[in-house]
Design a protein around this motif. Structure first.
Motif, PDB file in Angstrom:
ATOM      1  N   GLN A 126       0.812  -1.213   0.000  1.00  0.00           N
ATOM      2  CA  GLN A 126       0.000   0.000   0.000  1.00  0.00           C
ATOM      3  C   GLN A 126       0.849   1.268   0.000  1.00  0.00           C
ATOM      4  O   GLN A 126       0.552   2.214  -0.724  1.00  0.00           O
ATOM      5  N   ASP A 127       1.925   1.290   0.772  1.00  0.00           N
ATOM      6  CA  ASP A 127       2.746   2.503   0.875  1.00  0.00           C
ATOM      7  C   ASP A 127       3.814   2.572  -0.217  1.00  0.00           C
ATOM      8  O   ASP A 127       4.594   3.525  -0.253  1.00  0.00           O
ATOM      9  N   GLY A 128       3.882   1.565  -1.064  1.00  0.00           N
ATOM     10  CA  GLY A 128       4.838   1.593  -2.181  1.00  0.00           C
ATOM     11  C   GLY A 128       6.274   1.273  -1.805  1.00  0.00           C
ATOM     12  O   GLY A 128       7.167   1.357  -2.647  1.00  0.00           O
ATOM     13  N   ARG A 129       6.516   0.888  -0.559  1.00  0.00           N
ATOM     14  CA  ARG A 129       7.897   0.651  -0.114  1.00  0.00           C
ATOM     15  C   ARG A 129       8.373  -0.787  -0.352  1.00  0.00           C
ATOM     16  O   ARG A 129       9.558  -1.045  -0.342  1.00  0.00           O
ATOM     17  N   LEU A 130       7.437  -1.726  -0.500  1.00  0.00           N
ATOM     18  CA  LEU A 130       7.791  -3.147  -0.567  1.00  0.00           C
ATOM     19  C   LEU A 130       7.231  -3.784  -1.833  1.00  0.00           C
ATOM     20  O   LEU A 130       6.083  -3.544  -2.200  1.00  0.00           O
ATOM     21  N   VAL A 131       8.053  -4.606  -2.476  1.00  0.00           N
ATOM     22  CA  VAL A 131       7.602  -5.376  -3.627  1.00  0.00           C
ATOM     23  C   VAL A 131       7.692  -6.853  -3.258  1.00  0.00           C
ATOM     24  O   VAL A 131       8.743  -7.323  -2.816  1.00  0.00           O
ATOM     25  N   ALA A 132       6.577  -7.581  -3.425  1.00  0.00           N
ATOM     26  CA  ALA A 132       6.528  -8.999  -3.043  1.00  0.00           C
ATOM     27  C   ALA A 132       6.382  -9.849  -4.295  1.00  0.00           C
ATOM     28  O   ALA A 132       5.712  -9.460  -5.244  1.00  0.00           O
ATOM     29  N   VAL A 133       7.023 -11.028  -4.296  1.00  0.00           N
ATOM     30  CA  VAL A 133       6.943 -11.946  -5.428  1.00  0.00           C
ATOM     31  C   VAL A 133       6.484 -13.306  -4.920  1.00  0.00           C
ATOM     32  O   VAL A 133       6.938 -13.771  -3.873  1.00  0.00           O
ATOM     33  N   SER A 134       5.578 -13.939  -5.673  1.00  0.00           N
ATOM     34  CA  SER A 134       5.129 -15.286  -5.287  1.00  0.00           C
ATOM     35  C   SER A 134       5.895 -16.305  -6.120  1.00  0.00           C
ATOM     36  O   SER A 134       5.953 -16.213  -7.341  1.00  0.00           O
ATOM     37  N   ASN A 135       6.462 -17.280  -5.429  1.00  0.00           N
ATOM     38  CA  ASN A 135       7.354 -18.235  -6.083  1.00  0.00           C
ATOM     39  C   ASN A 135       6.812 -19.656  -6.066  1.00  0.00           C
ATOM     40  O   ASN A 135       6.164 -20.084  -5.106  1.00  0.00           O
ATOM     41  N   TYR A 136       7.097 -20.356  -7.164  1.00  0.00           N
ATOM     42  CA  TYR A 136       6.807 -21.792  -7.257  1.00  0.00           C
ATOM     43  C   TYR A 136       8.003 -22.598  -6.733  1.00  0.00           C
ATOM     44  O   TYR A 136       7.835 -23.572  -6.015  1.00  0.00           O
ATOM     45  N   VAL A 137       9.197 -22.185  -7.187  1.00  0.00           N
ATOM     46  CA  VAL A 137      10.410 -22.945  -6.849  1.00  0.00           C
ATOM     47  C   VAL A 137      11.511 -22.004  -6.380  1.00  0.00           C
ATOM     48  O   VAL A 137      12.009 -21.231  -7.182  1.00  0.00           O
TER      49      VAL A 137
END
Lengths: 407, 407
Positions: A126-137
């Motif tokens: 929401q605050d634009g400070r964090l980028v998250a990635v969803s991983n399979y492996v």
């Protein structure tokens, strides 16, 4: 005066040091001025994914032109993009675990990391400070500093008693500096609160259903809904009332008992919520479903040209545009949301993969992969107003997403 | 090498022409590089109106700082702002008929015209090409090219049989490249279609009620609603069905038979539509009204601290923030939209005039005119996270408005 200058220039050869200095300064001026000409607002920018070549093109919607191509992004199958809060930077989530930060003003890669072996999508906080990635492996979620792409948190999606890790799907941002995501192998939903980014708090919801394959969050950020590959129905979590747990909705949504041939599971991000109603691609059937979002029950079905993939509402909610799976993917249909009738059919060409509305809805961009083209339509007259070259284009993403929950 | 260069520099005086050329180039380089440092995205920018000094301050919400002050904007009482589609330029509508285009990247006035003797507010067209201003003196709407501020169309608000011109209020943009506005003296609503900007088509609705004083459009661009100063109730036009004409809604909305002392008519732009409900400032009463937007009937009232002015929903719709008219204007109250209870009261200081949420709602900016301050609050914890100096600040407007109908 002019002739006097000429005299000075040619009569006496200048001392080489000053000539070099002069040329150097001129060179700097020229390179700087090209940057100056690039100075521009970023509210009308966007990116087109060129899957086959691992590149993106930067576009602008004020004059509908392409500004630059940026290469070297790796495997962009099913790639998606989120934007920084100032709408200058794009985060491209590749299929091969690469996360690339693009500077759209300087038209270059600002940072790039290979953060896993295999990944699917991501989100920005929401605050634009964090980028998250969803991983399979390996299965889990990694969270990075949006400025530098340094790792902030690593959340392995461990489940059961033997320490196995699940593939993660359907990662979205949630108001209150949270992320929600689903565990394909585990049949779980997790909500991670990053109010304190060093110590995320994770809330887990188990037994939500078999093999969640994708998820969406409603535009207000309240309901998180996962589609199930392993059974019919969907799993819904009311994020305002997580104490109530995950509920099952739309019991008939899915492949059904007949096990219809499904060419492509529809994207759940393509769910459109307009007012009280969601317009939803049916699975396997040539139908768009209408759902009352106050009861989450189906209230209608609209016959369409093929198996719908994306069902997208014009920002004013008056029309929805639909594209289709192979072999009907040369067509777009437009539905009037009041009458539920199809009011227009367009045939852009082979493999119409993605659509994106300009922020106030006056135009829509669509990628026609099989024709190596991106087309722009006027959404009032349905006329094609522009066509632009792109190499096997797929996703189109505009910077307005920076300002919206879940996009 | 270095000493050889020194020798070249100082032993022999250089020919003056090359020295001038060198200095000139350096100067250009320096001035260009300052522009280059200013290169930045525009999605996190905004402006604060400083009414008394006829100035605005440019702000950014990523680090919550003030970037520049721009002066010379004339009388900014009741001034409002719209943004260009690329979020680089702001159009400031002054009270004295001045229209100023501000370049937020170069932090200067890009264009300015005095387009009437007395004006109130304006709007930008769906496609961002046209800027419209509503005028009191002479009464009507003028429409300008958004690039150059050259006049495109002049619509005198002539009514009745003797050619009188009405003051115009409540000007908003409407999807489909239209503008809607109301005529104070005439009691009419007009909708102007600018699909062909040289030949606008105007649709007029007469006898809508006595003295419309302000209006709003719902976030989807469907309903245009005017408040009436001369009688109770509101006038509503369904823009999807203009053939049905203008209807009266909320028959008790207004000053009522008791003729309550009204310190300030509430801003209708402050109406908040969240899901199916609108949260609306009552006129003269210490109440916020809850309205069902499917029936446009009142369904509840919430007792509050004073006469509400702005009632604004956090972008996720879970809370609404309310400020108040004199003498209760030192206070903000926050209402939970599920329970309709006040969950927090804040006392920022003297004369809290305006509020603006950051696009994803994590923070709210508010102007505290009496304290020459702008404050930033975290909307989850309700803590004040920043305070910044501003001279008698009033309106605060963020560039996200560029992407929204009616803002």
């Amino acid at each position: 005066m002019k002739s006097a200058m000429k005299t000075t220039l040619f009569k006496r050869p200048p001392p080489p040091f000053f000539l070099v200095l002069y040329l150097f300064s001129t060179l700097i001026s020229l390179s700087l001025s090209s940057s100056v000409y690039a100075q521009r607002g970023t509210g009308d920018l966007g990116l087109i994914i060129e899957r086959k070549t691992g590149s993106v093109q930067v576009l602008e919607t004020s004059n509908n032109t392409l500004l630059a191509r940026i290469k070297g992004l790796g495997d962009l199958s099913h790639a998606s993009i989120v934007y920084s809060r100032d709408e200058r930077f794009a985060y491209v989530f590749g299929r091969d675990g690469q996360l690339t930060k693009i500077d759209m003003l300087e038209q270059k890669i600002a940072a790039q990391i290979k953060q896993s072996g295999n990944s699917i999508g991501g989100a920005i906080s929401q605050d634009g400070r964090l980028v998250a990635v969803s991983n399979y492996v390996p299965g889990g979620v990694k969270v990075f500093d949006a400025d530098t792409l340094t790792l902030v948190a690593d959340i392995p999606a461990t489940y059961g008693s033997n320490g196995k890790r699940s593939k993660v799907v359907g990662l979205v941002d949630v108001p209150g500096q949270k992320f929600a995501f689903s565990l394909w192998d585990a049949g779980e939903m997790w909500v991670a609160d990053f109010s304190n980014p060093k110590k995320p708090k994770i809330q887990k919801f188990k037994n939500i259903g078999k093999n969640p394959y994708d998820a969406l969050i409603t535009p207000d950020g309240r309901y998180y809904i996962a589609g199930l590959f392993g059974e019919d129905g969907m799993a819904m979590l009311d994020l305002w009332h997580t104490e109530k747990g995950v509920k099952r909705i739309l019991p008939n949504y899915g492949k059904g008992e007949k096990k219809l041939p499904v060419y492509k599971m529809p994207h759940l991000e393509g769910w459109t919520v307009a007012g009280n109603r969601a317009f939803v691609p049916a699975v396997g059937r040539h139908e768009v479903l209408v759902i009352d979002t106050t009861t989450w029950k189906e209230t209608g079905r609209i016959k369409v040209h093929g198996q719908p993939i994306f069902v997208m509402a014009r920002p004013d909610g008056r029309n929805v545009w639909v594209n289709f799976a192979h072999p009907n993917n040369d067509t777009l249909q437009i539905i009037d949301t009041e009458t539920l009738k199809i009011i227009k059919e367009l045939k852009p060409g082979k493999a119409v993969l993605h659509m994106e509305f300009e922020p106030r809805g006056e135009e829509l961009w669509t990628s026609v992969r099989g024709e190596d083209r991106v087309d722009v339509y006027n959404t009032s007259t349905f006329e094609r107003v522009k066509t632009l070259p792109a190499t096997k284009p797929s996703g189109i993403f505009f910077t307005v997403r920076a300002h919206k929950v879940g996009l």
